[in-house]
Design a protein around this motif. Structure first.
Motif, short mmCIF file in Angstrom:
data_model
loop_
_atom_site.label_atom_id
_atom_site.label_comp_id
_atom_site.label_asym_id
_atom_site.label_seq_id
_atom_site.Cartn_x
_atom_site.Cartn_y
_atom_site.Cartn_z
N HIS A 53 7.43 -4.98 -19.92
CA HIS A 53 7.52 -6.07 -18.94
C HIS A 53 6.91 -5.65 -17.61
O HIS A 53 7.41 -6.02 -16.56
CB HIS A 53 8.98 -6.49 -18.76
N ARG A 54 5.84 -4.86 -17.66
CA ARG A 54 5.09 -4.48 -16.48
C ARG A 54 3.74 -5.16 -16.54
O ARG A 54 3.03 -5.03 -17.54
CB ARG A 54 4.93 -2.96 -16.41
N ALA A 55 3.38 -5.88 -15.50
CA ALA A 55 2.17 -6.70 -15.57
C ALA A 55 1.46 -6.70 -14.23
O ALA A 55 1.96 -6.19 -13.22
CB ALA A 55 2.53 -8.13 -15.98
N ALA A 56 0.25 -7.27 -14.24
CA ALA A 56 -0.55 -7.42 -13.02
C ALA A 56 -1.38 -8.69 -13.14
O ALA A 56 -1.74 -9.10 -14.26
CB ALA A 56 -1.45 -6.21 -12.79
N LEU A 57 -1.67 -9.30 -12.03
CA LEU A 57 -2.58 -10.44 -12.02
C LEU A 57 -4.01 -9.94 -12.12
O LEU A 57 -4.30 -8.78 -11.80
CB LEU A 57 -2.39 -11.26 -10.75
N PRO A 58 -4.95 -10.77 -12.57
CA PRO A 58 -6.31 -10.28 -12.87
C PRO A 58 -7.03 -9.62 -11.70
O PRO A 58 -7.83 -8.71 -11.90
CB PRO A 58 -7.04 -11.56 -13.32
N SER A 59 -6.77 -10.05 -10.47
CA SER A 59 -7.49 -9.49 -9.32
C SER A 59 -6.72 -8.38 -8.60
O SER A 59 -7.12 -7.96 -7.51
CB SER A 59 -7.81 -10.60 -8.31
N ALA A 60 -5.65 -7.91 -9.20
CA ALA A 60 -4.85 -6.86 -8.55
C ALA A 60 -5.59 -5.54 -8.53
O ALA A 60 -6.43 -5.25 -9.40
CB ALA A 60 -3.51 -6.71 -9.27
N SER A 61 -5.29 -4.72 -7.53
CA SER A 61 -5.86 -3.38 -7.40
C SER A 61 -4.73 -2.36 -7.45
O SER A 61 -3.76 -2.47 -6.70
CB SER A 61 -6.62 -3.24 -6.07
N VAL A 93 0.67 -7.97 -7.58
CA VAL A 93 -0.12 -9.08 -7.04
C VAL A 93 -0.85 -8.57 -5.80
O VAL A 93 -0.23 -8.18 -4.83
CB VAL A 93 0.76 -10.30 -6.70
N GLY A 94 -2.16 -8.53 -5.84
CA GLY A 94 -2.91 -8.03 -4.69
C GLY A 94 -3.11 -6.53 -4.77
O GLY A 94 -4.07 -6.06 -5.38
N THR A 95 -2.20 -5.76 -4.20
CA THR A 95 -2.37 -4.32 -4.07
C THR A 95 -1.11 -3.60 -4.51
O THR A 95 -0.01 -3.98 -4.14
CB THR A 95 -2.68 -3.94 -2.61
N ALA A 96 -1.30 -2.53 -5.30
CA ALA A 96 -0.21 -1.63 -5.65
C ALA A 96 -0.78 -0.21 -5.58
O ALA A 96 -1.33 0.28 -6.57
CB ALA A 96 0.36 -1.95 -7.04
N TRP A 97 -0.68 0.40 -4.42
CA TRP A 97 -1.29 1.71 -4.19
C TRP A 97 -0.21 2.76 -3.92
O TRP A 97 0.84 2.47 -3.34
CB TRP A 97 -2.23 1.68 -2.98
N GLY A 98 -0.51 3.98 -4.33
CA GLY A 98 0.37 5.10 -4.01
C GLY A 98 1.76 4.92 -4.59
O GLY A 98 1.96 4.74 -5.80
N GLU A 99 2.76 4.98 -3.71
CA GLU A 99 4.16 4.84 -4.13
C GLU A 99 4.44 3.47 -4.74
O GLU A 99 5.31 3.34 -5.61
CB GLU A 99 5.08 5.09 -2.93
N ALA A 100 3.70 2.44 -4.30
CA ALA A 100 3.88 1.11 -4.89
C ALA A 100 3.44 1.10 -6.35
O ALA A 100 4.05 0.43 -7.19
CB ALA A 100 3.10 0.07 -4.09
N ALA A 101 2.39 1.87 -6.69
CA ALA A 101 1.96 1.97 -8.09
C ALA A 101 3.01 2.70 -8.92
O ALA A 101 3.22 2.37 -10.10
CB ALA A 101 0.61 2.69 -8.17
N THR A 158 0.83 -1.21 0.00
CA THR A 158 0.00 0.00 0.00
C THR A 158 0.86 1.26 0.00
O THR A 158 0.37 2.34 0.31
CB THR A 158 -0.93 0.01 1.22
N GLY A 159 2.13 1.14 -0.32
CA GLY A 159 3.01 2.30 -0.35
C GLY A 159 3.51 2.66 1.04
O GLY A 159 3.78 1.78 1.87
N THR A 160 3.59 3.95 1.31
CA THR A 160 4.09 4.41 2.61
C THR A 160 2.98 4.61 3.63
O THR A 160 3.25 5.00 4.77
CB THR A 160 4.86 5.74 2.43
N SER A 161 1.73 4.39 3.25
CA SER A 161 0.61 4.59 4.17
C SER A 161 -0.36 3.42 4.06
O SER A 161 -0.33 2.64 3.10
CB SER A 161 -0.12 5.90 3.87
N ARG A 162 -1.23 3.32 5.06
CA ARG A 162 -2.26 2.29 5.05
C ARG A 162 -3.45 2.79 5.84
O ARG A 162 -3.31 3.25 6.97
CB ARG A 162 -1.71 0.99 5.68
N GLU A 163 -4.61 2.74 5.21
CA GLU A 163 -5.85 3.22 5.81
C GLU A 163 -5.73 4.67 6.28
O GLU A 163 -6.21 5.04 7.35
CB GLU A 163 -6.25 2.31 6.98
N GLY A 164 -5.06 5.47 5.46
CA GLY A 164 -4.92 6.88 5.77
C GLY A 164 -3.86 7.22 6.78
O GLY A 164 -3.64 8.41 7.08
#
Length: 274
Positions: free
Chosen positions: A188-196, A170-178, A136-142
């Motif tokens: 060569h950038r990919a995501a699994l079908p259920s990723a957010s 895989v799973g979550t890529a939010w904020g800085e992780a995105a 979730t990057g550098t934060s989680r749930e605000g």
């Protein structure tokens, strides 16, 4: 005929008996074999045994020690999995040049990611590195947990190492992780079908006096500008377009992320590894 024994006669008889017993005990001690056994066991019960002089030489029995043989045991991965010890999975995936980011970006996590990227470069500077992201990057749930510079450090190292870095969400890529997801090797950038996947503005977690807050606001504006520049470079859109999109958190499913330019493909199990 009756015999009358006086007290004097009894005393003389007792002393004579004691002298005879002492002489017999001394003789038995002299002729006893020197086999380590006590001479008392060879004298009649009730007799007094003289203490003999200690032996001049004492033979110490040296203990014989057998050296301990330690054999390295390598876990076998053959046969039924129920009969095997749990394998060291992080080492197995690291051997395949897979780096897994599965936590919030805090200093300890960043340190590990950087060390793995640098090690894999010196192991083989041509083979690609696979960065799997579930963060979730550098934060989680605000709530702010890490610094934005943690993501910048990983980004800079991804661009510094020679091997291409292929990214997979895989799973979550939010904020800085995105941002890190979009910064992988193009094509060569990919995501699994259920990723957010979600992009957003940096969160300000500073507190203090008014003068300090002005300094901190300037720093958060600089962090936002740097984040927008990196996203613009990875996505292929203008600075202004991305700035408008991240005024509020913007979520993508994998197919929308492909259209936006954050990733290049969606892995459905039949697609090739990016």
């Amino acid at each position: 005929e009756q015999w009358s024994v006086t007290r004097a006669d009894a005393g003389r008889r007792t002393r004579r008996t004691n002298r005879m017993s002492l002489a017999a005990s001394a003789a038995a001690a002299r002729v006893a074999p020197r086999n380590g056994l006590s001479s008392r066991r060879r004298v009649a019960p009730g007799a007094v045994v003289l203490r003999t002089a200690p032996r001049s030489k004492t033979v110490a029995r040296s203990a014989v020690y057998t050296p301990l043989k330690i054999q390295a045991v390598i876990p076998s991965m053959q046969g039924d999995a129920a009969n095997q010890s749990p394998p060291d999975l992080p080492s197995f995936i690291f051997k395949e040049r897979i780096v897994y980011l599965g936590m919030t970006l805090v200093p300890s996590v960043t340190e590990l990611i950087l060390a793995e990227l640098l090690y894999l470069q010196y192991e083989d500077n041509a083979k690609p590195i696979y960065l799997y992201i579930n963060s979730t990057g550098t934060s989680r749930e605000g709530q702010k947990y890490g610094y934005d510079t943690e993501a910048f450090a990983i980004y800079d190292t991804m661009k510094y190492v020679n091997p291409p870095v292929h990214t997979v969400a895989v799973g979550t890529a939010w904020g800085e992780a995105a941002m890190l997801l979009a910064s992988g090797e193009k094509g060569h950038r990919a995501a699994l079908p259920s990723a957010s996947i979600m992009i957003k503005q940096p969160i300000n977690a500073f507190r203090g006096q008014a003068t300090e807050l002005e300094i901190q606001r300037a720093e958060i504006r600089n962090t936002k500008r740097q984040t927008l520049e990196l996203l613009s470079k990875g996505v292929g859109k203008t600075y202004e377009e991305i700035e408008k999109d991240i005024n509020r958190p913007k979520y993508f499913n994998p197919w929308e992320a492909v259209e936006y330019g954050l990733i290049d493909q969606v892995l459905d199990g039949k697609s090739k590894k990016p």
